[in-house]
Design an enzyme around this catalytic site. Structure first.
Site, PDB file in Angstrom:
ATOM      1  N   CYS A   9       0.798  -1.229   0.000  1.00  0.00           N
ATOM      2  CA  CYS A   9       0.000   0.000   0.000  1.00  0.00           C
ATOM      3  C   CYS A   9       0.830   1.279   0.000  1.00  0.00           C
ATOM      4  O   CYS A   9       0.333   2.330  -0.395  1.00  0.00           O
ATOM      5  CB  CYS A   9      -0.951   0.000   1.196  1.00  0.00           C
ATOM      6  SG  CYS A   9      -1.957  -1.487   1.305  1.00  0.00           S
ATOM      7  N   HIS A  11      -2.942   7.006   1.916  1.00  0.00           N
ATOM      8  CA  HIS A  11      -3.366   5.744   1.315  1.00  0.00           C
ATOM      9  C   HIS A  11      -4.850   5.543   1.602  1.00  0.00           C
ATOM     10  O   HIS A  11      -5.310   5.686   2.737  1.00  0.00           O
ATOM     11  CB  HIS A  11      -2.556   4.580   1.884  1.00  0.00           C
ATOM     12  CG  HIS A  11      -3.174   3.244   1.603  1.00  0.00           C
ATOM     13  ND1 HIS A  11      -3.562   2.864   0.339  1.00  0.00           N
ATOM     14  CD2 HIS A  11      -3.499   2.208   2.427  1.00  0.00           C
ATOM     15  CE1 HIS A  11      -4.094   1.646   0.401  1.00  0.00           C
ATOM     16  NE2 HIS A  11      -4.068   1.237   1.645  1.00  0.00           N
ATOM     17  N   ASN A  29     -10.180   0.225  -1.610  1.00  0.00           N
ATOM     18  CA  ASN A  29      -8.741   0.175  -1.347  1.00  0.00           C
ATOM     19  C   ASN A  29      -8.061  -0.439  -2.562  1.00  0.00           C
ATOM     20  O   ASN A  29      -8.202  -1.624  -2.842  1.00  0.00           O
ATOM     21  CB  ASN A  29      -8.492  -0.676  -0.098  1.00  0.00           C
ATOM     22  CG  ASN A  29      -7.018  -0.779   0.272  1.00  0.00           C
ATOM     23  OD1 ASN A  29      -6.138  -0.563  -0.546  1.00  0.00           O
ATOM     24  ND2 ASN A  29      -6.757  -1.131   1.521  1.00  0.00           N
TER      25      ASN A  29
END
Length: 316
Positions: A113, A242, A272
């Site tokens: 990530c 993020h 995500n």
């Protein structure tokens, strides 16, 4: 030695949109359950005929067009991804081939990530050292390929997409570097809190451990990123974290203290997307004109390996 800056951005998502209501027909969940816990309403999911390098190449082509450059102008391609199934050719080599490049340096970076902010720092270092003149930095992931669609705690989170940035050397006499010093690190002892393991690979995480780490340990680190750039959080025009989970993004942004900043919330519409989340969210903010050109923007990636990396950039 000189600094570098992001001069253009691009993003791309597959056409298929998976809503919370769609997921409710697949697993034991509901729109209310998902939005109350993670703040996500929709996500884009690529099909089997849409590989990661295709998503990446679409985003890269958009960034190049925005920069007014040809693929042949780029001599370094970095792709941040954790969903490359094949070892070779790398995603970066495949993207370069799709774009018709002849001889760029190519490298994949897997920090999950926080991959894009690691890759952006790597490009900045390469340009400062004179090892490259123009770089293409891409974050691209197909999380839909590795998620367990029977696990309601994880399948509601994930989406697919790509974001790209064109990075060039700062003009002579630039007072402040367009990409500030990176602050990066990890917590190796807790690295298994986020996992992509097995054959076929599957995503899993210890959600509560990640939530506690992100909301308590990361805000002071993000403030140090601002200090390294010679700024205070109040100076920031935007904060792009993020896009893990809205219930992480909002408290972390608040604790950083960027009271005047636009806070990216692309997770609501995109889910995500791992390494794609920061460049994709930033590209959309710039495309909508929500950040003035030249304004300071905090980019801060975190997640897999319990790693983190952040820098302040000047908005293209």
């Amino acid at each position: 030695m000189t600094g570098s800056r992001v001069v253009a951005l691009g993003h791309y998502q597959p056409a298929k949109v998976l809503t919370n209501h769609d997921l409710a027909a697949m697993v034991d969940t509901s729109d209310e359950w998902i939005t109350s816990r993670v703040g996500i309403r929709t996500r884009h999911i690529g099909g089997p005929d849409e590989p990661v390098d295709e998503l990446a190449a679409h985003a890269a082509a958009k960034a190049l067009a925005s920069a007014g450059l040809q693929a042949s102008d780029i001599d370094l391609v970095l792709v941040a991804t954790s969903t490359a199934i094949d070892r070779s050719p790398s995603m970066s080599a495949r993207v370069a081939a799709r774009l018709g490049m002849e001889a760029p340096a190519v490298m994949d970076i897997n920090v999950v990530c926080s991959g894009f902010t690691h890759a952006l720092a790597t490009a900045d270092h390469a340009l400062r050292a004179g090892a490259a003149t123009r770089a293409l930095v891409i974050g691209a992931d197909k999380m839909g390929d590795i998620v367990d669609w029977t696990d309601r705690s994880s399948c509601v989170l994930m989406g697919d997409g790509a974001g790209a940035a064109v990075v060039v050397a700062d003009p002579p006499g630039t007072e402040r570097p367009g990409i500030g010093s990176v602050l990066w690190g990890s917590v190796p002892a807790m690295g298994d809190a986020v996992r992509i393991e097995g054959t076929p690979p599957r995503f899993a995480q210890e959600g509560q451990s990640v939530y506690r780490w992100a909301t308590t340990q990361l805000p002071p680190i993000a403030r140090k990123v601002c200090e390294r750039a010679g700024l205070t959080p109040e100076d920031l025009a935007a904060v792009v974290l993020h896009q893990a989970n809205l219930r992480i993004i909002e408290p972390v942004a608040r604790k950083i203290g960027a009271v005047n900043a636009v806070v990216a919330r692309d997770v609501v519409d995109s889910g995500n997307t791992s390494a794609a989340s920061i460049p994709m969210a930033l590209s959309k903010l710039v495309e909508r004109g929500e950040i003035p050109s030249g304004a300071p923007v905090l980019l801060f990636g975190f997640g897999g390996n319990l790693s983190y990396a952040g820098q302040v950039i000047s908005c293209p």
